[in-house]
Enzyme design. Structure first.
Site, PDB file in Angstrom:
ATOM      1  N   MET A   1       2.863  47.152 -29.154  1.00 29.91           N
ATOM      2  CA  MET A   1       3.948  46.511 -28.410  1.00 29.91           C
ATOM      3  C   MET A   1       5.155  46.244 -29.307  1.00 29.91           C
ATOM      4  SD  MET A   1       1.571  43.900 -26.168  1.00 29.91           S
ATOM      5  CE  MET A   1       2.918  43.249 -25.175  1.00 29.91           C
ATOM      6  N   HIS A   2       6.279  45.959 -28.670  1.00 29.80           N
ATOM      7  CA  HIS A   2       7.503  45.426 -29.289  1.00 29.80           C
ATOM      8  C   HIS A   2       8.383  46.443 -30.012  1.00 29.80           C
ATOM      9  CE1 HIS A   2       5.351  41.753 -28.487  1.00 29.80           C
ATOM     10  NE2 HIS A   2       4.527  41.899 -29.508  1.00 29.80           N
TER      11      HIS A   2
ATOM     12  N   ASP B   1      -1.223  47.293 -25.814  1.00 25.76           N
ATOM     13  CA  ASP B   1      -2.564  47.487 -26.371  1.00 25.76           C
ATOM     14  C   ASP B   1      -3.514  46.325 -26.118  1.00 25.76           C
ATOM     15  OD1 ASP B   1      -1.207  45.818 -28.146  1.00 25.76           O
ATOM     16  OD2 ASP B   1      -1.575  47.058 -29.909  1.00 25.76           O
TER      17      ASP B   1
END
Length: 484
Positions: free
Chosen positions: A80-81, A237
């Site tokens: 992520m991110h 995830d």
């Protein structure tokens, strides 16, 4: 029916093919390299993810073509991110700034200072690893690149673009961008404006169980897949890992991968940003999660094994030969800063308590304990948010080690369950989402809990002994912070 799950991790791309009885018929992973061009920086090339997937699928095409040809749907999971910044031709403008990169600390602090109320809508205060602060950093430090930006995607959604040609994200991954209104499950115009981004630069949003597009015919022909098969929305995830072990409305778990998460699902949106807990959308409509996010998980063990130049399995065997219980050496595992509970991008790693007699087994045990103590901090934050637990599951690569799982059970005082296939969590969860999107089956009917592999019961005498070491661990962080 067969379903392909792809997990775009930080250290590797993982893939599984699962049938409708949930048997894993094929699995593979391809390592990824990570670039650290400076202190606190962490980057990857987005096209490396594509190359890794092609390597896996090409290998399967040569070895078992009938299996690939029978796949009916694809699901995606990913780290992520990360900020995948694209130009007008949908090409990356620069290496992707990852979740564990701390360069945007000043921009995150500015967002929190100037927009203090947004944390309650976005599920957590802005943190350096999130996508939004990185866009502010890009505008200030690479204005020539920022001027060419036409679209921002998250890592797995760049893979989706390659698969389908569609600019799409889903709620659970978008939740970690610091642009999503978690309650409304839509982009927040206030958050976009705060970071200088327009809605036209954002992907279309769907739920993780919905179809985002079909596989491009030319790509399907090259890789031995059916053209037009559905690609599901998928999940970040941690949320894909939850789907993999059936944690939709209940069932707390620890994810011990490159990073770590302590994850509790819910049917209600209950933010608590003051504790730096992440309250995000789940990949399932009408569901949310509370998540303590740790930037340093099994990656600490890999780092330590690299330093001493020995295989992880050998080092774990040497630790297992030590007497059980706390060691004399303490380790701060903040090699990439830390989020919960500190939100401190400048936190660093540290060994303390060594003598001339300290050996590598004691150092490796300290690493295992240090990561476990971070999970103890996470459990304390969850308790302060009203979430009391007596048991949890453990998934991720670190869950392969019964020694580490038992140590975690002793430190946390929790009964810890390992599920069969738990280390495949995100890729397996992505395959489950592919099945739901393709067949129309409710995800709740698909995402049941796998069989239990084993259970680690906490040993009360060791839990009591570890309590003093957790207190010393917290004092060590305060000392490290004061010494900067």
């Amino acid at each position: 029916m067969l379903f392909l799950g792809l997990d775009i991790g930080t250290s590797a791309v993982k893939a599984v093919i699962v049938d409708d009885k949930e048997a894993v018929l094929a699995e593979s992973e391809q390592p990824l390299s990570l670039s650290r061009p400076g202190p606190g920086l962490s980057e990857q090339n987005a096209d490396d993810w594509i190359a890794a997937i092609e390597t896996i699928l090409t290998r399967w095409q040569a070895e078992q073509p009938a299996l690939l040809a029978a796949v009916e749907g694809i699901g995606l999971s990913g780290q992520m991110h990360g900020s995948v910044c694209l130009d007008a031709e949908d090409r990356p403008l620069a290496p992707v700034i990852l979740w564990n990169d701390g360069r945007a600390a000043a921009e995150a602090a500015e967002l929190n200072r100037d927009h203090p109320d947004l944390a309650w809508r976005l599920g957590v205060p802005a943190m350096p690893g999130f996508t939004a602060p990185k866009l502010l950093w890009l505008a200030r430090h690479r204005p020539e690149l920022r001027a060419r930006l036409r679209r921002v995607l998250l890592p797995k959604d760049y893979v989706r673009l390659w698969l389908t040609g569609e600019h799409v994200s889903e709620m659970s991954d978008a939740a970690g961008s610091w642009w999503l209104d978690q309650a409304e499950r839509d982009w927040s115009d206030a958050a976009l404006a705060a970071s200088g981004v327009e809605r036209s630069q954002m992907p279309r949003l769907i739920e993780g169980t919905e179809v985002s597009g079909g596989l491009r015919p030319a790509l399907a022909a090259r890789l031995g897949l059916k053209p037009g098969i559905p690609v599901a929305g998928g999940a970040g995830d941690a949320m894909a890992g939850a789907i993999g072990i059936g944690a939709i409305a209940d069932g707390a778990f620890l994810s011990l991968g490159t990073s770590g998460q302590f994850f509790v699902p819910s049917t209600e949106y209950r933010p608590l940003p003051d504790k730096f807990l992440h309250t995000f959308c789940h990949a399932v409509p009408g569901h949310w999660v509370q998540m303590a996010a740790l930037l340093n998980g099994a990656s600490c063990l890999a780092w330590a094994a690299g330093l001493v130049g020995e295989p992880i399995e050998k080092l774990l065997a040497e630790v297992a030969a030590l007497p059980p219980g706390p060691g004399r050496v303490l380790f701060l595992p903040y090699l990439a800063g830390e989020r919960t509970p500190h939100n401190d991008a400048e936190a660093t790693g540290l060994f303390a308590g060594m003598t001339g007699a300290t050996g590598k087994a004691e150092l490796i045990r300290a690493v295992l304990e240090g990561v476990a103590f971070s999970f103890a901090d996470a459990a304390t934050c969850l308790a302060e948010a009203g979430t009391e637990l007596s048991e949890a599951a453990v998934i991720g690569g670190g869950a392969r080690s019964p020694l580490w799982v038992q140590l975690l059970a002793d430190v946390l005082g929790l009964r810890l369950l390992r599920y069969r296939g738990g280390e495949k969590g995100p890729a397996f969860g992505a395959a489950r989402l592919a099945r739901s999107a393709t067949s129309g089956e409710p995800i709740g009917a698909i995402a049941t809990k796998p069989p239990i592999l084993d259970i680690a019961e906490p040993r009360p005498e060791l839990t009591a002994a570890y309590a003093d070491r957790i207190a010393a661990f917290r004092r060590l962080y305060q000392a490290e912070k004061a010494a900067r």
